[in-house]
Scaffold this active site. Sequence first.
Site, mmCIF file in Angstrom:
data_model
loop_
_atom_site.group_PDB
_atom_site.id
_atom_site.type_symbol
_atom_site.label_atom_id
_atom_site.label_comp_id
_atom_site.label_asym_id
_atom_site.label_seq_id
_atom_site.Cartn_x
_atom_site.Cartn_y
_atom_site.Cartn_z
ATOM 1 N N SER A 137 2.857 -6.533 -2.627
ATOM 2 C CA SER A 137 2.471 -5.643 -3.716
ATOM 3 C C SER A 137 1.293 -4.804 -3.262
ATOM 4 O O SER A 137 0.426 -5.291 -2.516
ATOM 5 C CB SER A 137 2.048 -6.472 -4.936
ATOM 6 O OG SER A 137 1.323 -5.665 -5.848
ATOM 7 N N ASN A 181 1.414 4.050 -1.280
ATOM 8 C CA ASN A 181 0.748 2.875 -0.687
ATOM 9 C C ASN A 181 1.834 1.902 -0.202
ATOM 10 O O ASN A 181 1.855 0.731 -0.559
ATOM 11 C CB ASN A 181 -0.193 2.202 -1.711
ATOM 12 C CG ASN A 181 -1.116 1.219 -1.023
ATOM 13 O OD1 ASN A 181 -1.312 0.107 -1.479
ATOM 14 N ND2 ASN A 181 -1.673 1.605 0.100
ATOM 15 N N HIS A 239 8.590 -1.722 -0.123
ATOM 16 C CA HIS A 239 9.146 -0.379 -0.354
ATOM 17 C C HIS A 239 10.144 -0.010 0.742
ATOM 18 O O HIS A 239 11.185 0.588 0.483
ATOM 19 C CB HIS A 239 8.034 0.676 -0.355
ATOM 20 C CG HIS A 239 7.012 0.498 -1.432
ATOM 21 N ND1 HIS A 239 5.747 0.044 -1.181
ATOM 22 C CD2 HIS A 239 7.078 0.712 -2.769
ATOM 23 C CE1 HIS A 239 5.063 -0.011 -2.300
ATOM 24 N NE2 HIS A 239 5.849 0.391 -3.291
#
Length: 290
Positions: free
Chosen positions: A187, A32, A37
Amino acid sequence: MQKLTTIAEVRRRVGAWREVDERVALVPTMGNLHEGHLALVRRALASGARVLVSVFVNPTQFGPNEDFGAYPRTLEADAAKLTAVGTDVLFAPPEEEIYPTGREGCTYVEVPGLSDLLCGASRPGHFRGVATVVTKLFNIVQPDLAAFGEKDYQQLVVIRRLVKELSMPVEVIGVPTEREADGLAMSSRNGYLSAEERRRAPLLYQTLQATAGGIREGGADFATLEREGLKRLAEGGFEPEYLAIRRAEDLAVPAADARRLVVLTAARLGSTRLIDNVQVERAEPQFGQV
Ligand code: PAF
């Protein structure tokens, strides 16, 4: 980008890199993927190493009443994002590859003490699951370096301790938190927020910044600053779990004159649990100052 699902394939790929003296970087994720990331991947690529990103929603780090089943699984979209930033390999193993004898009664890795405080107090077993899967990924990939987000600050401290205590030859790199324009830390769980909760959510970071400002000014003691932060969050519609000022290197309760600190918080907004932190570096007192 190559997509691999088995340990044997990863070993072959990494072995071929090693033969031509390439360095190898691992970016462990649960998928996700968002900009936070991708910042880890970019940092790993900037090191000049070959970059392998793992996508594995690790069941052992979720408690029985947590969102393991509902955790967003978006492998195709993740693969497209990883390709776009220049990732070499995506490793997306099935559960049997990582837990070959099942997860009941399997070998676990524990980092005692550090795993039981702050987030560990309300999520028993969480850091044991993280330490276990990170150890497995390190054993599978045998990277020279691995990148983790500072957003999960306690996780980063746990992994640094794990690597040190088990003498793992891996350089652990902490990458600063990516934030939305209004300060909310990126997040995967932000997607759970309703429109009204999303509007309130930036208060978490604002409160951490206010606490950090209070530390820098030095006017109030840490306990008072923590109480004020908790009150501010509760008044803003959060259900705070903790807001704590800790020593940055080991999360110990700091002495009043500690220089490197971190303010960490976990709080619920509706049914979504958010975490965030801000690091604070205090200058050495000048000559003549107390
Ligand atoms: O930070 C995460 O996404 C996970 O805790 C990690 C490090 C990939 C282990 O499952």
